[in-house]
Design a protein around this motif. Sequence first.
Motif: not given
Length: 412
Positions: A92-93, A120-125
């Motif tokens: 996943f990206d 180890k990836m960006p997170v959108v909450v």
Amino acid sequence: MRILLTGIPSYLQRTVAGVTGATVRHRPYFDDIRSKKDVIDQVKKIANTGNYLIGEGAGHALRGHDVVYMPFWHLANSLASQEVYDEISRSFDICVFASANLLRPGYSADLEAQVFEKLKMPVVVMGIGIQRKANLRDDLPAGTQKFLEVLRAKESYFLTRGYFTSEFLKEQGMKFVRPTGCPSLYFNPDGMRQALNGIANPGLVESQKIAFGGYLGSVADTIVDAHVLLKPDSTAHYVIQDEVVVYNMNIVGDDTTAAYDAPSGRIVAPLEYKHQEKWQRKNELHVFFDTNRWRTWASQLDLSFGRRFHGCIITMQAGIPSLMIAVDDRMREMLEFIGFPHIEAGIWNREPQKKAYLKEFLSTIDAPAVIDRYNACETNFRTALNDIGIKQAPASLVAKPPVAAVRAHEPA
């Protein structure tokens, strides 16, 4: 974009058969819900059936991308396995975490902190909000403070349910924070606009096909609401969200007692709850474990009138006018942001001439202005996702068809 969606799920989590590494296996069917135990178990799995709308709205906003919903419990259960997290990182990206009342004194987000530290990836909450804002800065649990610390140190994005939550997160040092409202607001924009256009109608006060929502088992407020609007020979239709697990609403019988009629969504076993004796109208209690089924049922109504945010939102998704009674900080923040007409519970509960008050209130609603505000909020939501890199389809492609045209088996 390859998106890992986790957190609050849609009703489709009921088909998850298992997860291995980064692969989620689904059954081609839902488990039957018939007995008392079935009903209670299904409510416990989601905590509140209104949560289905949050997960559904988040997933729907990611259409056009390669999206996999992974139950959060799998991420939590795999914390000791670096191999699993390495596989997820390769697969996943970005991670989108569907959230709700995460910022509250009574909940410590320890597991969330551990999971996002390992991802180890960006997170959108998405959809994060505050349940009770009084003294939150002093009472925020240590686990939630750690959760914010972890996300502050990595590439993270916060789409909040309203302005107060946004200001709080900015004070905590978060860099990308946008108030966008609950993602459920944008699931079927055409239905929402139709509902908003129809609410400025004093004649709705005389409607008898009404869905009610509130806190049966705790307070008698909804019973009073039903008596105000319904004639003595009418039937009150009340939609349960979490009452059977939180508010001491007891389904009479043992675990195997036949309790649920799936086609109608009705509880068919006897119920026991506080203030039940105050009913002076026939009443039927419903609960839904499939949002398409819930919307189909709601589409036959004239009005939704209640004290539950998502109980009213799903009726609006079906194009039916809804009027909310704001009872707490959560509702007020979401309603303030989206600008929907609503009544304050304290004012409504004390009003001696409720029906006349409601008729006057409906007559003063400026529907075009409310729709303009909604359109601006929808644009803001999709712009925020575009800015993150989660490109949005054109509005004409995002909007769903009218609810009546949606097949019962169509994925959300």
